[in-house]
Design an enzyme around this catalytic site. Structure first.
Site, short mmCIF file in Angstrom:
data_model
loop_
_atom_site.label_atom_id
_atom_site.label_comp_id
_atom_site.label_asym_id
_atom_site.label_seq_id
_atom_site.Cartn_x
_atom_site.Cartn_y
_atom_site.Cartn_z
N ASP A 93 0.85 -1.20 0.00
CA ASP A 93 0.00 0.00 0.00
C ASP A 93 0.89 1.25 0.00
O ASP A 93 2.09 1.17 0.26
CB ASP A 93 -0.96 -0.01 1.21
N HIS A 108 8.71 -5.42 -1.38
CA HIS A 108 7.86 -6.43 -2.01
C HIS A 108 7.04 -5.84 -3.15
O HIS A 108 6.05 -6.44 -3.59
CB HIS A 108 6.90 -7.06 -0.97
N1 APR Z 1 -0.86 -3.13 15.24
C1 APR Z 1 0.35 -3.76 15.25
N2 APR Z 1 0.56 -5.01 14.80
C2 APR Z 1 -0.51 -5.66 14.28
C3 APR Z 1 -1.79 -5.08 14.22
C4 APR Z 1 -1.95 -3.76 14.73
N3 APR Z 1 -3.14 -3.13 14.73
N4 APR Z 1 -2.65 -5.99 13.67
C5 APR Z 1 -1.91 -7.08 13.39
N5 APR Z 1 -0.62 -6.90 13.76
C6 APR Z 1 0.51 -7.81 13.63
C7 APR Z 1 0.13 -9.27 13.80
O1 APR Z 1 0.23 -9.63 15.17
C8 APR Z 1 1.21 -9.96 12.95
O2 APR Z 1 2.36 -10.25 13.73
O3 APR Z 1 0.99 -7.69 12.31
C9 APR Z 1 1.58 -8.93 11.90
C10 APR Z 1 1.06 -9.26 10.51
O4 APR Z 1 1.70 -10.44 10.10
P1 APR Z 1 1.42 -11.00 8.62
O5 APR Z 1 -0.05 -11.07 8.38
O6 APR Z 1 2.25 -12.23 8.49
O7 APR Z 1 1.98 -9.85 7.66
P2 APR Z 1 3.50 -9.55 7.34
O8 APR Z 1 4.38 -9.84 8.52
O9 APR Z 1 3.56 -8.17 6.78
O10 APR Z 1 3.83 -10.60 6.16
C11 APR Z 1 5.10 -10.49 5.55
O11 APR Z 1 4.50 -12.12 3.91
O12 APR Z 1 3.02 -13.08 2.50
C12 APR Z 1 4.05 -12.20 2.57
O13 APR Z 1 4.38 -10.50 1.00
C13 APR Z 1 3.64 -10.83 2.14
O14 APR Z 1 4.69 -8.77 2.84
C14 APR Z 1 4.04 -9.94 3.31
C15 APR Z 1 5.00 -10.81 4.09
#
Ligand code: APR
Length: 231
Positions: A93, A108
């Site tokens: 985003d 990414h």
């Molecule tokens: N504030 C802070 N942290 C949060 C919130 C919030 N409001 N809501 C969720 N989280 C945390 C969750 O606890 C989790 O640890 O954000 C994290 C999201 O984890 P993922 O869904 O795995 O996303 P991300 O870590 O960005 O994934 C990494 O994986 O699939 C690939 O390309 C994709 O860029 C992505 C990468």
């Protein structure tokens, strides 16, 4: 140790309070869309229309979302920090940029960018790719989402490791620490002798690598932390 050079890594968690789904929560993106089908080159080759539709949805969701106080706080930090600062985001985003952050690196790729496989040109794109638009540069119908899919190399890794090797503070915000190479950045930062801080809703797979982990929503933790750094 005083702080001069900061590297920040953000993940889907920083945009969760802006209404954008994360990946691995129970209602996460990967629950409803198997990664293999929508986020790999093989999936795109197998069913391009399915993948274009998935990223059309991502594009529409991004345009409908607004930055939250966490994005705004990081933009304030970026604007006022006269040391080195690199905001590496795993997110596709543009919410960091929309509230004025400048030193942003999308490792990414970007949801609002499309990439022509014929002439390699990249274009800012807010519409659909499903109706096979022609590339504005070469006229070919060969554009794909400008997203780093699984099995592809994240962007600007050299620049990221270079920044980490020089940083004295590494802050990870809203990421599960599930996906490399981003999940390994904290270990690089530790090797560089930096202080390491994690701001996340819950403990992550990498929490044990951090000097300090603060648990809570990014919209509260990030403004509070930025306030500590700027004041
Ligand atoms: N504030 C802070 N942290 C949060 C919130 C919030 N409001 N809501 C969720 N989280 C945390 C969750 O606890 C989790 O640890 O954000 C994290 C999201 O984890 P993922 O869904 O795995 O996303 P991300 O870590 O960005 O994934 C990494 O994986 O699939 C690939 O390309 C994709 O860029 C992505 C990468």
């Amino acid at each position: 140790m005083n702080t001069n050079n900061i590297v920040i890594l953000t993940g889907a968690g920083i945009s969760a309070e802006s209404g954008l789904k994360t990946f691995r929560a129970e209602d996460g993106l990967w629950e409803n869309h198997p990664v293999e089908e929508v986020a790999t080159p093989e999936g795109f080759a197998r069913d391009p229309d399915l993948v274009q539709r998935f990223y059309d949805e991502r594009r529409a969701n991004i345009l409908a979302a607004q930055p939250n106080p966490a994005h705004e706080a990081l933009a304030r930090l970026d604007a006022s920090w006269d040391g080195e600062l690199l905001l590496v985001t795993q997110n596709i985003d543009d919410l960091h940029e929309r509230c004025g952050a400048k030193r942003v690196l999308h490792m990414h790729g970007e949801g609002l960018s499309v990439w022509c496989q014929s002439c390699d040109a990249r274009h800012y794109w807010t519409g659909t790719l499903r109706d096979g638009p022609a590339c504005p540069v070469c006229g070919e119908v060969a554009m794909r989402p400008d997203i780093v899919w699984f099995g592809e190399m994240p962007y600007e890794m050299e620049r990221i490791f270079e920044a980490i090797s020089r940083c004295d503070l590494f802050v990870s915000i809203g990421t599960s620490g599930a996906v490399y190479p981003a999940a390994g950045f904290v270990q690089e930062a530790n090797r560089a002798g930096a202080r390491t801080l994690e701001l996340n809703l819950e403990r992550s797979a990498g929490s044990h690598f951090f000097d300090e982990t603060r648990l809570g929503p990014a919209s509260e933790l990030v403004p509070e932390w930025v306030g500590e750094v700027i004041d």
